[in-house]
Design a protein around this motif. Structure first.
Motif, PDB file in Angstrom:
ATOM      1  N   VAL A   1       0.847  -1.188   0.000  1.00 61.11           N
ATOM      2  CA  VAL A   1       0.000   0.000   0.000  1.00 61.11           C
ATOM      3  C   VAL A   1       0.884   1.241   0.000  1.00 61.11           C
ATOM      4  CG1 VAL A   1      -1.823   1.279   1.168  1.00 61.11           C
ATOM      5  CG2 VAL A   1      -1.815  -1.223   1.262  1.00 61.11           C
ATOM      6  N   GLN A   2       0.596   2.173  -0.892  1.00 63.97           N
ATOM      7  CA  GLN A   2       1.203   3.494  -0.861  1.00 63.97           C
ATOM      8  C   GLN A   2       0.086   4.523  -0.771  1.00 63.97           C
ATOM      9  OE1 GLN A   2       4.222   4.458  -3.705  1.00 63.97           O
ATOM     10  NE2 GLN A   2       5.008   2.376  -3.817  1.00 63.97           N
ATOM     11  N   MET A   3       0.234   5.439   0.160  1.00 63.19           N
ATOM     12  CA  MET A   3      -0.791   6.450   0.383  1.00 63.19           C
ATOM     13  C   MET A   3      -0.245   7.823   0.007  1.00 63.19           C
ATOM     14  SD  MET A   3      -2.620   7.593   3.938  1.00 63.19           S
ATOM     15  CE  MET A   3      -3.589   9.112   4.022  1.00 63.19           C
ATOM     16  N   ILE A   4      -1.089   8.610  -0.659  1.00 61.37           N
ATOM     17  CA  ILE A   4      -0.769   9.993  -0.988  1.00 61.37           C
ATOM     18  C   ILE A   4      -1.805  10.888  -0.324  1.00 61.37           C
ATOM     19  CG2 ILE A   4      -0.603  11.712  -2.826  1.00 61.37           C
ATOM     20  CD1 ILE A   4       1.669   9.750  -2.891  1.00 61.37           C
ATOM     21  N   GLU A   5      -1.338  11.809   0.501  1.00 60.31           N
ATOM     22  CA  GLU A   5      -2.198  12.873   1.005  1.00 60.31           C
ATOM     23  C   GLU A   5      -1.882  14.131   0.211  1.00 60.31           C
ATOM     24  OE1 GLU A   5      -3.036  15.609   4.999  1.00 60.31           O
ATOM     25  OE2 GLU A   5      -1.681  13.889   5.108  1.00 60.31           O
ATOM     26  N   LEU A   6      -2.902  14.727  -0.414  1.00 57.11           N
ATOM     27  CA  LEU A   6      -2.673  15.899  -1.244  1.00 57.11           C
ATOM     28  C   LEU A   6      -3.009  17.166  -0.470  1.00 57.11           C
ATOM     29  CD1 LEU A   6      -3.180  16.483  -4.926  1.00 57.11           C
ATOM     30  CD2 LEU A   6      -4.327  18.076  -3.382  1.00 57.11           C
TER      31      LEU A   6
END
Length: 840
Positions: free
Chosen positions: A799-804
């Motif tokens: 899992v890779q998470m991006i918070e923008l």
């Protein structure tokens, strides 16, 4: 009087009559008026083309804006513009702080209008899946109010528009214009008194994020069961007439009401039919999927403003907003008093005649007209063949020649746009060519008509070799420009072969025209079967050209008389106008990037003009000159697109990626700009920009430069699994920790994951083994977002998470934008990345 049947044209006969009269008067065999008459024929053709364009412009005229001191019961775009200025002062995408201001404004305005507004907060998953992404989800806040009718038990009218914008666009067009129009409609309704039916006003959240707000409303809102009809307001630009471009199935009653109600209609069932087959969606799509009746309205002019910073209140065409209101307010009133809103089984065939009124008829009439048009064509050509007035070889040449013209025009237009795209390839703005619409439209017209004239002259002269070679070279060049494409080369090869087979010797007009008409008749029947609501595009020209066909086949000697000339010229004038009207609408939506969309309309115009153009002096030479002018305009448009202007600015992008688990940062952009702003932004920390991968965020290589490590809070990312044997339940909990507008989770499992739920909402599809699949949740704030997934058997998932976040890291340099440059896409964002892996 002897007539050469292979070189005969209507005007040849007319001129021979004139010559005989002149000889009797002058006593000589000379024809001093031939050259002037040849010039007059060219002038006549230009007049017809100009008149067709004028009719097309007539169809696209806009109403005068109604002032703000107009009667209270009228729709006034000037009044609506007050709301546009208030709402579209700045971008307000879903999840941003700015959208909260928009919500407060709308709640206050709706309260003042007596709509008793309610804000519905709901976690929802979009009803639509886009690309590889599991359908986008989010925490939506729809705003709904009701103007109650005198019979509130009747199904209500829903007026819908979305109040969120694209991330960097103020959205004056898309869709603040729709919101403002809806508020002005509510005000006008209140001034006139209640209708029988209630009118529900719905302003949806998250349309730009993937129709999430509309999905929330039609899935669970308490008001959804009381809706009988949905009228959706949209925009794809900030100018142009407001098109009614989509309806629900069984639209006979809707179209009948529209026809009786609207003074300046703008609608075509061909457009509505094609739109159903296109991969475009609006909020109305969700309503139609639920089986509701509905109609969709939008203006689509000046598309360079679509989803960009150019979409400001000052640039919005107030007359376009007026045209929207002039249609929607009368429709709401008419439907609000209607006895029934039930859908019927049939879809009407309809089109507006130059914006003056709507022509409407049922499907059976469409079939009848198609059979009459095709039957008349087949009958006349059959009789002419039996009587040996034409030969079947000439008919085959006409059919093959017309198809060659179609493919030849498409080939040259593809060459032109691919050449233009190559010229602007290193320009950062993806809208560079779209902004040159005013150049590309006449360029397409010139190149298409010029190619048609060149190929039509080939049928007259019977010398296909040089023209066939020209098409092959053009197709090969188009295929090789930029990324290789076999489509223009294939079109050119087929067109060249048809030219060689069909135009090997001079053709008589009557036989060639009969063959071309026969081909159109066959295509009309095919279209009637496949697209019955759009077949009028071919059926109407076929009907109009029936009289000219009869004249050429059975009474050519009467063609030079006044009545004969009228029979030939009036259909050409009407067809030029009809094709200009329809072709402009399609070119407006797609032509700037795909000018070949105009090819069928150009072909019909050329067929109608064929009796006037046939054996015209220097037809091929003039055709080549017009082709060169058209291609030159394409090149000029591309050259001008390379220089940014206020109306067609450079669009630049630079964003920051913080990989917290690896302890590194990078400045990133998809493309460099010629002014050097992107390069300065990327190298502000002393790094060197190089091409590299940012997968799984994007499959395309980006320009990347090392950056100083920024201080961000690590987003929460927790992954657990439970179960045994062949039944495991995975739970992923994620939360933004930096005020992000949305989060995007990329999951790559080793086994397929099923039964995906996002915040207890069912998501369509599965997570395939070995692939990165994105899952986006909008407007999440700092609350935890939960995903659950089922796995059959043991496995592993990355899992890779991006918070923008809508800002660069603290301490970043402030780099002013160059003149005529605007931020675009992810510019100004920080993407904060966290990772986790779980085996079970």
């Amino acid at each position: 009087m002897k007539i050469d049947r292979h070189r005969f044209s209507v005007f040849d006969l007319f001129l021979q009559i004139r010559q005989k009269i002149s000889m009797q008067k002058n006593g000589s065999g000379e024809n001093p008026t031939y050259l002037s008459n040849s010039l007059s024929r060219w002038i006549l053709v230009l007049i017809f083309i100009g008149a067709g364009i004028a009719l097309g412009l007539l169809a696209n005229r806009l109403p005068d804006r109604v002032p703000d001191d107009a009667p209270a019961t009228a729709f006034s775009a000037q009044r609506a513009m007050r709301d546009v200025h208030a709402i579209a002062a700045r971008p307000h995408p879903t999840g941003s702080p700015e959208i909260e201001e928009t919500r407060r404004y709308l709640m206050a305005r709706m309260t003042a209008l007596g709509l008793d507004p309610q804000m519905r907060t709901q976690d929802a998953v979009s009803a639509r899946r886009y690309t590889k992404e599991i359908a986008p989800a989010g925490r939506m806040r729809n705003i709904v109010g009701v103007y109650r009718g005198t019979a509130p038990a009747l199904p209500a009218i829903l007026v819908m528009a979305h109040y969120d914008t694209a991330p960097l666009s103020p959205g004056a067009g898309d869709d603040t214009s729709g919101v403002a129009a809806a508020l002005e409609i509510a005000r006008a309704l209140r001034a006139a008194g209640p209708l029988r039916r209630s009118v529900v006003f719905l302003f949806t959240d998250g349309e730009e994020a993937g129709l999430i707000g509309a999905s929330a409303f039609f899935a669970a809102d308490p008001l959804r069961h009381g809706i009988g009809l949905v009228l959706n307001l949209e925009a794809r630009g900030d100018s142009g007439k407001a098109l009614m471009f989509q309806t629900s199935t069984g639209n006979a009653r809707l179209i009948d009401t529209y026809s009786r109600t609207i003074k300046s209609p703008a609608a075509d069932s061909l457009m509505a039919t094609i739109y159903k087959r296109m991969p475009n969606d609006t909020d109305l799509t969700v309503a139609l999927d639920k089986g509701l009746a509905g109609m969709n309205f939008a203006f689509v002019g000046h598309q360079v403003a679509y989803h960009t910073a150019l979409s400001t209140p000052d640039r919005l065409n107030v007359a376009s907003l007026q045209h929207m209101g002039d249609q929607l307010l009368p429709l709401v009133r008419s439907f609000g008093e209607a006895d029934s809103l039930d859908q019927q089984n049939d879809d009407s065939i309809f089109t507006d005649l130059f914006g003056l009124f709507l022509i409407v008829y049922p499907p059976w009439v469409g079939w009848l007209l198609a059979f009459i048009a095709a039957g008349a064509t087949f009958s006349m050509t059959g009789i002419a063949l039996v009587r040996r007035r034409i030969g079947w070889r000439n008919m085959l040449a006409g059919a093959g020649g017309l198809l060659a013209i179609l493919l030849g025009i498409a080939t040259l237009l593809m060459l032109a746009i691919r050449l233009a795209a190559l010229i602007v390839r290193d320009v950062s703005s993806p809208y560079a060519l779209i902004g040159q619409f005013d150049w590309l439209l006449p360029a397409t017209l010139l190149l298409g008509l010029g190619t048609g004239a060149l190929l039509l002259g080939t049928a007259v002269r019977g010398q296909p070799k040089p023209v066939a070679l020209f098409l092959l070279v053009a197709g090969l060049a188009a295929a090789l420009l930029g990324t290789f494409s076999a489509i223009p080369l294939a079109l050119a090869i087929v067109a060249a072969l048809l030219l060689w087979a069909a135009m090997g010797r001079p053709q008589p007009l009557a036989g060639w025209f009969a063959g071309a008409m026969t081909l159109i008749a066959l295509l009309a029947l095919v279209m009637q079967i496949l697209l019955p609501n759009g077949a009028h595009m071919l059926v109407w020209p076929l009907l109009l050209l029936a009289a000219p066909l009869a004249l050429l086949l059975f009474a050519p000697e009467r063609a030079a008389r006044p009545v004969g000339l009228a029979i030939l010229t009036l259909p050409a004038l009407l067809i030029a106008g009809l094709t200009a009207r329809s072709g402009y609408d399609f070119f407006l939506m797609m032509g700037a990037s795909l000018p070949a969309v105009a090819t069928p309309f150009l072909l019909l115009t050329l067929l109608a003009l064929a009796p006037l153009l046939w054996s015209l002096r220097r037809l091929q030479t003039v055709g080549m000159i017009i082709c060169a002018l058209g291609l030159g305009l394409f090149i000029a448009a591309a050259i001008f697109a390379r220089t940014p202007t206020a109306d067609n600015p450079d669009m630049v992008e630079a964003f920051y990626i913080a990989d917290l688990d690896k302890g590194r940062g990078d400045w990133v952009s998809a493309k460099l700009d010629r002014a050097g702003w992107v390069h300065r932004a990327l190298t502000q920390d002393g790094g060197t920009a190089k091409k590299g991968s940012i997968a799984p965020i994007s499959k395309e290589d980006h320009w990347i430069a090392p950056a100083k490590t920024a201080t961000f809070n690590r987003p929460q990312l927790l992954l657990t699994a439970g179960g045994a044997g062949n039944a495991y339940r995975l739970t992923l909990q994620a939360a933004n920790r930096n005020g992000g507008r949305f989060m995007r989770l990329y999951l790559k499992p080793s086994v397929e994951l099923r039964n995906i739920r996002i915040m207890d909402q069912v998501a369509p599809g599965t997570l395939k083994a070995g692939d990165w699949t994105p899952v986006t949740f909008h407007a999440s704030g700092a609350d935890t977002v939960r995903l659950t997934m089922d796995a059959a058997g043991k496995g592993r998932v990355e899992v890779q998470m991006i918070e923008l976040v809508d800002q660069w890291p603290r301490g970043s340099k402030v780099i002013p934008l160059p003149p005529h440059s605007i931020a675009y896409r992810r510019s100004g964002n920080s993407l904060i990345m966290a990772r986790t892996t779980l085996a079970w």
